[in-house]
Design a protein around this motif. Structure first.
Motif, short mmCIF file in Angstrom:
data_model
loop_
_atom_site.label_atom_id
_atom_site.label_comp_id
_atom_site.label_asym_id
_atom_site.label_seq_id
_atom_site.Cartn_x
_atom_site.Cartn_y
_atom_site.Cartn_z
N ARG A 9 -4.37 -9.28 6.46
CA ARG A 9 -3.52 -8.76 5.37
C ARG A 9 -2.77 -7.50 5.83
NH1 ARG A 9 -7.25 -9.29 -0.11
NH2 ARG A 9 -7.31 -11.57 -0.17
N LYS A 39 1.32 -7.01 5.96
CA LYS A 39 1.98 -5.93 5.22
C LYS A 39 2.66 -4.94 6.15
CE LYS A 39 1.01 -2.15 2.00
NZ LYS A 39 -0.01 -1.45 1.19
N ALA A 40 1.93 -4.44 7.14
CA ALA A 40 2.42 -3.32 7.95
C ALA A 40 3.32 -3.76 9.10
CB ALA A 40 1.25 -2.51 8.50
N ARG A 45 5.96 -6.70 7.32
CA ARG A 45 6.61 -6.08 6.15
C ARG A 45 6.72 -7.04 4.97
NH1 ARG A 45 6.08 -1.11 7.68
NH2 ARG A 45 7.75 -0.39 6.30
N LEU A 46 5.74 -7.91 4.80
CA LEU A 46 5.75 -8.85 3.68
C LEU A 46 5.16 -8.20 2.43
CD1 LEU A 46 4.60 -12.17 5.42
CD2 LEU A 46 6.91 -11.36 4.96
N ARG A 47 5.60 -8.67 1.28
CA ARG A 47 5.11 -8.17 0.01
C ARG A 47 4.83 -9.35 -0.93
NH1 ARG A 47 4.88 -4.49 2.80
NH2 ARG A 47 5.61 -2.34 2.55
N PRO A 48 3.88 -9.19 -1.86
CA PRO A 48 3.65 -10.26 -2.84
C PRO A 48 4.88 -10.42 -3.73
CG PRO A 48 1.82 -8.69 -2.81
CD PRO A 48 2.93 -8.08 -2.01
N ASP A 97 6.91 -10.55 -7.08
CA ASP A 97 6.75 -9.80 -8.32
C ASP A 97 6.22 -10.72 -9.42
OD1 ASP A 97 7.70 -7.50 -7.18
OD2 ASP A 97 9.79 -7.92 -7.74
N ARG A 118 -1.16 3.17 -9.49
CA ARG A 118 -0.11 3.03 -8.49
C ARG A 118 1.28 3.20 -9.11
NH1 ARG A 118 0.56 -1.93 -4.11
NH2 ARG A 118 2.43 -1.11 -3.07
N THR A 119 1.50 2.56 -10.28
CA THR A 119 2.79 2.70 -10.96
C THR A 119 2.99 4.14 -11.43
OG1 THR A 119 2.70 0.40 -11.71
CG2 THR A 119 4.20 1.88 -12.88
N THR A 135 4.15 6.16 -8.51
CA THR A 135 5.53 5.84 -8.15
C THR A 135 6.52 6.52 -9.09
OG1 THR A 135 4.88 3.70 -7.21
CG2 THR A 135 7.19 3.97 -7.85
N ARG A 169 17.37 3.24 0.59
CA ARG A 169 17.18 3.08 -0.85
C ARG A 169 17.70 4.33 -1.53
NH1 ARG A 169 11.45 4.11 0.56
NH2 ARG A 169 10.87 6.16 -0.30
#
Length: 253
Positions: free
Chosen positions: A3, A7-8, A11-14, A16, A27-28, A31, A125
């Motif tokens: 995993r 991720k690292a 650079r994949l992400r689940p 949304d 976490r939110t 942010t 960003r």
């Protein structure tokens, strides 16, 4: 480990999840808190309030109130909270913490913020500092990427790097300081102070005095932990980088 690789390295992400927000998970919360801090910094810059002094205290308070109100409108539209009372309670806590954090900026006027969201080697960003680098930064022969929350300039000395934390203070439990001191990397628990100090020195070409963690909420007492960025610390940092790279190459990380 797999995993971590996804991720690292890739650079994949689940994907949304299509869910409404019933409460602000940690976490939110972190942010949103960081986003508000970055916008407050830009607003202080735009009003020419930096460097801060005691006479600016009321203006700083007004700025935090105005910026937070603007952020709140955007967040409520984007996150669509399902339980409004819980959402409002959590946001009120956030507003109070941001006011406390901002007032401490005035209290510590010897240190003035000069960079917020100083990024290096990550995708562009909104909200990144103008001094951000598109490419990774080389530190002791290794290439690093990431984003630094805050860089401050002392009025008569060097820089210090601040990593804002909104979670519970891991070094302070049940009202007592834990035996584990934040010396260099705290046994491997906290790498940001040294890594970010080295990157900031490489980007700015200025002397960095320290890197640190700032638990910037009232429940953590607005506590700071700082690591002096001296020759001994730089030696520890080199060991950390070499050990990490070796672990990745050997499949042991």
């Amino acid at each position: 480990p797999y995993r971590f690789y996804l991720k690292a390295t890739l650079r994949l992400r689940p994907l949304d999840a299509d869910e409404t927000l019933e409460h602000i998970d940690p976490r939110t919360f972190g942010t949103l808190f960081h986003e508000a801090q970055e916008r407050i910094f830009r607003a202080l810059q735009a009003q020419d309030l930096l460097p801060l002094d005691e006479e600016d205290r009321s203006q700083v308070e007004d700025t935090v109130h105005r910026v937070f109100a603007d952020c709140r409108l955007v967040w409520e539209e984007e996150l669509a909270p399902a339980v409004v009372d819980v959402w409002r309670r959590d946001l009120e806590t956030m507003r109070q913490d941001l006011q406390g954090w901002a007032q401490r900026l005035v209290d510590e006027a010897d240190w003035q913020p000069i960079h917020a969201e100083l990024a290096f080697g990550i995708a562009q960003r909104t909200g990144l500092d103008e001094a951000s680098r598109e490419r990774p930064v080389e530190v002791q022969g290794h290439w690093l990427r990431g984003a630094i929350d805050w860089v401050e300039q002392h009025l008569s000395r060097g820089l210090r790097v601040v990593d804002h934390k909104t979670g519970r203070d891991a070094l302070y439990v049940d009202g007592q300081r834990r035996s584990m001191e934040l010396r260099h990397i705290a046994g491997g628990h906290h790498l940001q102070p040294l890594l970010y100090a080295a990157v900031t020195e490489a980007i700015t070409q200025k002397h960095v005095e320290s890197g640190g963690l700032y638990y910037c909420r009232s429940r953590s007492g607005f506590r700071r932990y700082e690591v002096v960025f001296d020759d001994e610390a730089k030696g520890v940092l080199l060991d950390v980088l070499q050990t990490s790279i070796s672990a990745v190459q050997g499949g042991r990380l």
